[in-house]
Design a protein around this motif. Structure first.
Motif, short mmCIF file in Angstrom:
data_model
loop_
_atom_site.label_atom_id
_atom_site.label_comp_id
_atom_site.label_asym_id
_atom_site.label_seq_id
_atom_site.Cartn_x
_atom_site.Cartn_y
_atom_site.Cartn_z
N ASP A 144 -1.70 10.43 -13.68
CA ASP A 144 -2.63 10.33 -14.81
C ASP A 144 -2.92 8.89 -15.22
O ASP A 144 -3.54 8.66 -16.26
N GLU A 145 -2.44 7.94 -14.44
CA GLU A 145 -2.65 6.52 -14.77
C GLU A 145 -3.80 5.96 -13.93
O GLU A 145 -3.67 5.76 -12.72
N ALA A 146 -4.94 5.71 -14.58
CA ALA A 146 -6.14 5.29 -13.86
C ALA A 146 -5.94 3.99 -13.10
O ALA A 146 -6.44 3.83 -11.97
N GLU A 147 -5.22 3.02 -13.68
CA GLU A 147 -5.07 1.73 -13.02
C GLU A 147 -4.21 1.81 -11.76
O GLU A 147 -4.38 1.01 -10.85
N VAL A 148 -3.32 2.78 -11.70
CA VAL A 148 -2.56 2.99 -10.47
C VAL A 148 -3.52 3.38 -9.35
O VAL A 148 -3.48 2.82 -8.25
N HIS A 149 -4.39 4.33 -9.63
CA HIS A 149 -5.37 4.76 -8.62
C HIS A 149 -6.35 3.63 -8.31
O HIS A 149 -6.79 3.47 -7.17
N GLY A 150 -6.68 2.82 -9.33
CA GLY A 150 -7.56 1.68 -9.11
C GLY A 150 -6.97 0.69 -8.13
O GLY A 150 -7.65 0.20 -7.23
N LEU A 151 -5.68 0.37 -8.31
CA LEU A 151 -5.03 -0.58 -7.41
C LEU A 151 -4.91 0.00 -6.01
O LEU A 151 -5.15 -0.71 -5.01
N VAL A 152 -4.56 1.28 -5.91
CA VAL A 152 -4.47 1.90 -4.59
C VAL A 152 -5.83 1.88 -3.91
O VAL A 152 -5.94 1.57 -2.71
N ALA A 153 -6.89 2.17 -4.65
CA ALA A 153 -8.24 2.14 -4.08
C ALA A 153 -8.56 0.74 -3.56
O ALA A 153 -9.10 0.59 -2.45
N LEU A 154 -8.23 -0.27 -4.35
CA LEU A 154 -8.48 -1.66 -3.92
C LEU A 154 -7.74 -1.98 -2.63
O LEU A 154 -8.33 -2.54 -1.69
N MET A 155 -6.46 -1.61 -2.55
CA MET A 155 -5.67 -1.92 -1.36
C MET A 155 -6.15 -1.14 -0.14
O MET A 155 -6.18 -1.66 0.98
N LEU B 247 0.83 -1.20 0.00
CA LEU B 247 0.00 0.00 0.00
C LEU B 247 0.86 1.25 0.00
O LEU B 247 0.57 2.22 -0.73
N ARG B 248 1.92 1.25 0.79
CA ARG B 248 2.81 2.42 0.82
C ARG B 248 3.42 2.66 -0.56
O ARG B 248 3.43 3.80 -1.06
N LEU B 249 3.91 1.61 -1.21
CA LEU B 249 4.51 1.76 -2.54
C LEU B 249 3.46 2.18 -3.56
O LEU B 249 3.74 2.96 -4.47
N GLY B 250 2.23 1.67 -3.41
CA GLY B 250 1.16 2.08 -4.31
C GLY B 250 0.85 3.56 -4.18
O GLY B 250 0.63 4.26 -5.18
N ARG B 251 0.83 4.06 -2.95
CA ARG B 251 0.59 5.49 -2.74
C ARG B 251 1.69 6.34 -3.37
O ARG B 251 1.42 7.38 -3.98
N VAL B 252 2.94 5.88 -3.22
CA VAL B 252 4.05 6.60 -3.84
C VAL B 252 3.88 6.61 -5.36
O VAL B 252 4.01 7.66 -6.01
N LEU B 253 3.55 5.46 -5.93
CA LEU B 253 3.39 5.37 -7.38
C LEU B 253 2.24 6.26 -7.87
O LEU B 253 2.34 6.88 -8.94
N ALA B 254 1.17 6.36 -7.08
CA ALA B 254 0.05 7.20 -7.47
C ALA B 254 0.44 8.68 -7.54
O ALA B 254 -0.06 9.43 -8.38
N GLU B 255 1.35 9.09 -6.65
CA GLU B 255 1.84 10.47 -6.71
C GLU B 255 2.77 10.69 -7.89
O GLU B 255 2.82 11.77 -8.47
N LEU B 256 3.52 9.65 -8.25
CA LEU B 256 4.48 9.77 -9.34
C LEU B 256 3.82 9.61 -10.71
O LEU B 256 4.35 10.11 -11.71
N ALA B 257 2.69 8.92 -10.77
CA ALA B 257 2.00 8.69 -12.05
C ALA B 257 0.52 9.07 -11.88
O ALA B 257 -0.36 8.21 -11.95
N LEU C 257 -10.61 5.69 -5.96
CA LEU C 257 -11.48 5.16 -7.01
C LEU C 257 -12.11 6.29 -7.81
O LEU C 257 -12.21 6.23 -9.05
N ALA C 258 -12.52 7.36 -7.13
CA ALA C 258 -13.09 8.52 -7.83
C ALA C 258 -12.05 9.16 -8.75
O ALA C 258 -12.38 9.60 -9.85
N ARG C 259 -10.78 9.21 -8.31
CA ARG C 259 -9.72 9.75 -9.18
C ARG C 259 -9.57 8.91 -10.43
O ARG C 259 -9.41 9.44 -11.53
N ALA C 260 -9.62 7.59 -10.27
CA ALA C 260 -9.52 6.71 -11.43
C ALA C 260 -10.68 6.95 -12.39
O ALA C 260 -10.50 7.00 -13.62
#
Length: 416
Positions: free
Chosen positions: A223-234, A211-221, A274-277
């Motif tokens: 505009d990528e919907a699937e990144v936000h989707g995975l973070v939302a799931l976790m 989850l921590r790495l997912g949050r970091v990736l969401a800040e770095l990317a 999820l809303a961001r995605a």
């Protein structure tokens, strides 16, 4: 906390993840040696980065002295030194602000490069980005420490031999490479959420790292919907952690959980991700759809309030986006809840001859549940016993055997 950032910056300079990790560790050792006597610096992160970069520059000097174009290359090194010379703290702080996102993103893509086998990607990601020791990774996945060490060494060697560029992929290959990164985080999280083997039902540290790495990736990317989707799931799945295990460590299934113990902050964070995605307007991908399914559970105050019709429809969509036997099995569960156990059993029966599920304990477990609800308790008992024999998780085996015993008792009571 700073090791991933330092390794990212050094890997950009050296183009070698292994050497970057070694120099980052040297800087951390220096801190352990000096700070107890000299005191904590005003800017510890900048101090660590300065020491590490200076060692990297020394290494670059040694490298470049062995090359033909010595004058040109030394000039390049000296230029880097001059850039950092007048005020090292200020220079490093500026570098952190400007480059840190790109450096971390490059490191993520390097550690999760498709040239590596899946187990190598997972181990290297946890080592470089999660900061876990080989011993911690070995204990998390219940494999010998030597095995994890070999995986990490092989992964570094493979990256070096394949001359994998330390860079964010170009647009043409970004999707494929990002899918590899997300798969690694998803695998790490799932192993933490439902441990495949061992004495514990969950391994929270793995969930937290993913989850921590997912949050970091969401800040770095962003505009990528699937990144936000995975973070939302976790985020949403993590909200149930306290309710998934009893005081004795025994598993508590979703419909039996005390929802008052679900973490509302994590649920809100997950729904926001999820809303961001969804706002990106490209439609939800497989991770986003799974997050939408998790959101249906999160929004239901009681198990009876769950919108199983929508969940079944979302599983239909997931089966189109990412068809797999496991998705079909989950779809069978949703169908049973929405339209009755007979509907779920009909689909589950179609999966009995699928090779990928032949030794998958959740298939007989799910069939056992459907059969029990249909009053076919003797058959259900056999299915739960089969599932218990297939699982490698002790807590899950105990749960399945308890369900088998309950079905056996029910079958005896109903015997004429």
């Amino acid at each position: 906390m700073e090791s991933g950032r330092i390794i990212g910056a050094l890997a950009r300079m050296l183009r070698d993840v292994g050497q970057a990790e070694e120099l980052a560790q040297d800087a951390l050792v220096s801190a352990l040696e000096r700070w107890p006597a000299a005191g904590l610096p005003d800017k510890p992160a900048a101090w660590l980065m300065t020491v590490a970069k200076n060692r990297a520059l020394d290494l670059l000097r040694q490298r470049k002295l062995h090359q033909d174009k010595e004058g040109e290359l030394v000039y390049e090194v000296e230029g880097q030194l001059r850039a950092a010379a007048p005020d090292l703290d200020a220079a490093v702080e500026a570098a952190l602000e400007q480059d840190i996102g790109d450096d971390l993103l490059r490191l993520v893509f390097a550690a999760c490069h498709p040239v590596l086998p899946t187990e190598g990607r997972v181990a290297l990601t946890l080592r470089l980005l999660g900061g876990l020791s080989t011993d911690e990774i070995a204990r998390a996945f219940l494999v010998p420490e030597a095995t994890v060490a070999q995986r990490i060494v092989r992964a570094k060697r493979t990256l070096a031999e394949a001359r994998v560029p330390f860079e964010v992929p170009r647009a043409a290959e970004l999707g494929e490479r990002l899918a590899s990164v997300l798969q690694v985080l998803y695998l790490i999280y799932n192993e933490g959420y439902s441990a495949s083997a061992g004495a514990e039902w969950m391994r929270p540290a793995l969930c937290e790292e993913a989850l921590r790495l997912g949050r970091v990736l969401a800040e770095l990317a962003p505009d990528e919907a699937e990144v936000h989707g995975l973070v939302a799931l976790m985020e949403i799945q993590s909200s149930r952690a306290r309710a998934r295990v009893g005081a004795d460590g025994a598993p508590i299934l979703l419909l039996e959980q005390d929802r008052a113990r679900w973490d509302q902050l994590l649920i809100r964070r997950g729904l926001a991700a999820l809303a961001r995605a969804e706002r990106l307007g490209r439609g939800l991908g497989p991770y986003g759809v799974q997050a939408a399914i998790a959101a249906c559970h999160a929004r239901a105050r009681r198990a009876d309030d769950t919108d199983w019709g929508r969940i079944a429809a979302l599983y239909d969509a997931l089966a189109q986006l990412a068809p797999s036997p496991v998705v079909e099995l989950n779809r069978a569960v949703a169908l049973s809840m929405a339209f009755g156990p007979a509907a779920g059993l009909a689909l589950a029966d179609q999966l009995r001859d699928v090779a990928a599920l032949r030794n998958y304990h959740l298939l007989p477990s799910v069939r056992g549940d459907f059969l029990a609800k249909l009053g076919r308790h003797a058959e259900a008992r056999a299915e739960f016993e089969c599932a218990a024999a297939l699982t490698r998780n002790l807590r899950e085996r105990e749960l399945l055997l308890a369900r088998a015993a309950a079905c056996g008792a029910e079958a005896l009571e109903r015997r004429p």
